[in-house]
Design a protein around this motif. Sequence first.
Motif, mmCIF file in Angstrom:
data_model
loop_
_atom_site.group_PDB
_atom_site.id
_atom_site.type_symbol
_atom_site.label_atom_id
_atom_site.label_comp_id
_atom_site.label_asym_id
_atom_site.label_seq_id
_atom_site.Cartn_x
_atom_site.Cartn_y
_atom_site.Cartn_z
ATOM 1 N N LEU A 1 4.435 56.053 52.665
ATOM 2 C CA LEU A 1 5.313 55.166 53.416
ATOM 3 C C LEU A 1 6.678 55.137 52.748
ATOM 4 C CD1 LEU A 1 2.759 52.257 53.966
ATOM 5 C CD2 LEU A 1 3.281 54.131 55.535
ATOM 6 N N THR A 2 7.701 54.775 53.503
ATOM 7 C CA THR A 2 9.070 54.763 52.990
ATOM 8 C C THR A 2 9.463 53.367 52.534
ATOM 9 O OG1 THR A 2 9.694 56.544 54.481
ATOM 10 C CG2 THR A 2 11.479 55.245 53.544
ATOM 11 N N ARG A 3 10.013 53.271 51.338
ATOM 12 C CA ARG A 3 10.465 51.976 50.818
ATOM 13 C C ARG A 3 11.873 51.697 51.361
ATOM 14 N NH1 ARG A 3 7.111 49.785 47.225
ATOM 15 N NH2 ARG A 3 5.620 51.109 46.120
ATOM 16 N N SER A 4 11.967 50.820 52.359
ATOM 17 C CA SER A 4 13.259 50.551 52.988
ATOM 18 C C SER A 4 13.507 49.078 53.289
ATOM 19 C CB SER A 4 13.376 51.356 54.293
ATOM 20 O OG SER A 4 12.312 51.033 55.173
ATOM 21 N N LEU A 5 12.544 48.196 52.977
ATOM 22 C CA LEU A 5 12.685 46.777 53.308
ATOM 23 C C LEU A 5 13.277 45.993 52.142
ATOM 24 C CD1 LEU A 5 9.262 46.134 55.095
ATOM 25 C CD2 LEU A 5 11.455 46.714 56.134
ATOM 26 N N GLY A 6 14.321 45.224 52.446
ATOM 27 C CA GLY A 6 14.926 44.360 51.441
ATOM 28 C C GLY A 6 14.287 42.984 51.438
ATOM 29 N N LEU A 7 14.763 42.123 50.534
ATOM 30 C CA LEU A 7 14.182 40.788 50.374
ATOM 31 C C LEU A 7 14.203 39.986 51.665
ATOM 32 C CD1 LEU A 7 13.087 38.416 48.713
ATOM 33 C CD2 LEU A 7 15.449 37.936 47.995
ATOM 34 N N TRP A 8 15.340 39.964 52.354
ATOM 35 C CA TRP A 8 15.445 39.095 53.521
ATOM 36 C C TRP A 8 14.738 39.673 54.738
ATOM 37 C CZ3 TRP A 8 16.059 34.477 52.222
ATOM 38 C CH2 TRP A 8 16.816 34.153 51.091
ATOM 39 N N GLN A 9 14.612 40.988 54.798
ATOM 40 C CA GLN A 9 13.790 41.568 55.860
ATOM 41 C C GLN A 9 12.324 41.214 55.646
ATOM 42 O OE1 GLN A 9 15.260 45.634 55.327
ATOM 43 N NE2 GLN A 9 15.904 45.654 57.470
ATOM 44 N N LEU A 10 11.858 41.270 54.404
ATOM 45 C CA LEU A 10 10.492 40.866 54.104
ATOM 46 C C LEU A 10 10.281 39.386 54.415
ATOM 47 C CD1 LEU A 10 10.073 42.723 50.689
ATOM 48 C CD2 LEU A 10 8.800 43.235 52.786
ATOM 49 N N THR A 11 11.243 38.563 54.039
ATOM 50 C CA THR A 11 11.147 37.127 54.311
ATOM 51 C C THR A 11 11.091 36.865 55.807
ATOM 52 O OG1 THR A 11 12.359 36.643 52.266
ATOM 53 C CG2 THR A 11 12.219 34.882 53.910
ATOM 54 N N ALA A 12 11.911 37.605 56.574
ATOM 55 C CA ALA A 12 11.909 37.437 58.030
ATOM 56 C C ALA A 12 10.554 37.803 58.618
ATOM 57 C CB ALA A 12 13.009 38.293 58.661
ATOM 58 N N ILE A 13 9.936 38.863 58.102
ATOM 59 C CA ILE A 13 8.607 39.248 58.583
ATOM 60 C C ILE A 13 7.601 38.138 58.275
ATOM 61 C CG2 ILE A 13 6.703 40.879 58.273
ATOM 62 C CD1 ILE A 13 8.819 43.046 57.752
ATOM 63 N N GLY A 14 7.720 37.533 57.075
ATOM 64 C CA GLY A 14 6.829 36.434 56.711
ATOM 65 C C GLY A 14 7.030 35.222 57.592
ATOM 66 N N VAL A 15 8.293 34.827 57.809
ATOM 67 C CA VAL A 15 8.593 33.690 58.685
ATOM 68 C C VAL A 15 8.125 33.996 60.106
ATOM 69 C CG1 VAL A 15 10.453 32.323 59.720
ATOM 70 C CG2 VAL A 15 10.521 32.875 57.285
ATOM 71 N N GLY A 16 8.319 35.255 60.524
ATOM 72 C CA GLY A 16 7.869 35.647 61.856
ATOM 73 C C GLY A 16 6.377 35.486 62.039
ATOM 74 N N GLY A 17 5.614 35.712 60.977
ATOM 75 C CA GLY A 17 4.170 35.567 61.061
ATOM 76 C C GLY A 17 3.697 34.129 60.968
ATOM 77 N N ILE A 18 4.483 33.268 60.309
ATOM 78 C CA ILE A 18 4.054 31.876 60.107
ATOM 79 C C ILE A 18 4.465 30.979 61.274
ATOM 80 C CG2 ILE A 18 4.270 29.847 58.623
ATOM 81 C CD1 ILE A 18 4.765 31.773 56.281
ATOM 82 N N ILE A 19 5.729 31.047 61.663
ATOM 83 C CA ILE A 19 6.221 30.156 62.723
ATOM 84 C C ILE A 19 5.990 30.809 64.076
ATOM 85 C CG2 ILE A 19 8.227 29.038 63.728
ATOM 86 C CD1 ILE A 19 9.387 28.718 61.019
#
Length: 477
Positions: free
Chosen positions: A28-46
């Motif tokens: 897999l390609t490492r391309s996600l930054g901190l805030w993209q990861l955070t957005a994915i987390g928030v997207g899954g929770i809320i």
Amino acid sequence: MAGLRMGQGVLRRKPIEQIEEGIPSEQLTRSLGLWQLTAIGVGGIIGAGIFTLAGAVAHEKAGPAVLLSFLIAGVASAAAAFSYAEFAGLIPKAGSAYTYGYAVLGELAGWFIGWDLLLEYTAIVAVVAIGISGYFNFLLGETGAQLPSWMLGAPGTGEGHEVDLFAMLLCLFTAYLLTLGIKNAARFETVVVGLKVLVVLLVIAVGVFHIDTANYNPFFPYGVSGAFAGAATVFFAVFGYDAMSTAAEEAKDAQRHMPKAIMYSLAISMVLYVAACLVLTGMQNYTEIDPESGFSSAFKAVGLSGLANVIAVGAIIGILTVMFTFMLGVTRVWFSMSRDGLLPHWFAKTHPTRHVPVRVTWIVGFASALIAGFLPIGEAAELTNIGILLAFVVVCVAVTVLRYRRPDLPRAFRCPGMPYVPAIGALFSLWLITFLSWHTWVRFAVWLLIGLVIYFGYSYRKSELAKAEQGAGTGTQ
């Protein structure tokens, strides 16, 4: 002797220092930054939690104390989140709970948790798609549009219903997004999550001016026990970081960013949940809150029908991000299990330029579409709970075991309050499992039996660790 060897085989562990990314076609390609990861987390929770579940729990179980329900669930979820954060910084690879269990508790434990998550995450995608379809049908009804009844729901959910076509298309659309490459897909997710957060902030900012403090009395209409019963229900609205952590192998600086993204996403989500609950129960008496569309009904009650429709659109957008996060999660767990040889390597092949597991993504897309199209939401929802709670238990236990077994390992993040904080996460998850129906246990047992057959019929002999043992045995003869 053979039984002893088999017993040792199911306990073989992946050495943490030797967890590799595999051959080029399985990377897999490492391309996600901190805030993209955070957005994915928030997207899954809320998602459904804030737009639907808050109103339902306030109306039926906790009253204004739904605020405490979310806080209790948040504390318990945070205990598990700390455990996930330590592992994410220590083992920044795809697979999340599956990978952690495999590395610490052994192959069979890793297999079971991975096998469970394949079903749980896929079912969550389907459930969310059905929920969005319901909102979509409601909005169409508001505009006066008429669609053929056969395409509006699964068989048995309404007169003339044969398939939930919109829910199926949503699943396939989400799969398509994920096949575009993680960077492009995450960019879309970040934008949509931003819109969702803006809608929630709009709800809070406008609603706070329509609060009547008399609606907070009584605060515990169902007793203090009602707040705890509500916590058992809303707990399923305060995880999502677990699915996000499956993308660790696609993070640019996973050891630093993954633990932060897990904690940031949970913190942001809890602040929004608490503020939204205060507004909801302050605007409308808990007995009058619509359990299906709490915020829309509350704003209509104070004469803001136009904003109520905006909230309905925001709910659709908000819940869509949950589909993205959990489909990302199931495809990365499947990819990781296949790369380890527990499932055929064919599934672990990635796209030559986009470097995403396209094969498993489309398989999950079609599987979730079939569930969403032909099962009522209640039956689909029963598939989603038990495996995730057991994953929490495994991670909380494993992080404690590894802390004492290998204190020398470099940890970018250390779970505080060891071993008490992980114990809280494990015990709370086990307590919630007792609330599940016997139907859920039967389905879970059947799925595990299928998994056992596959493991001992294929995975036990074909795993990469088994091949390494066979090679070592041959070399010593």
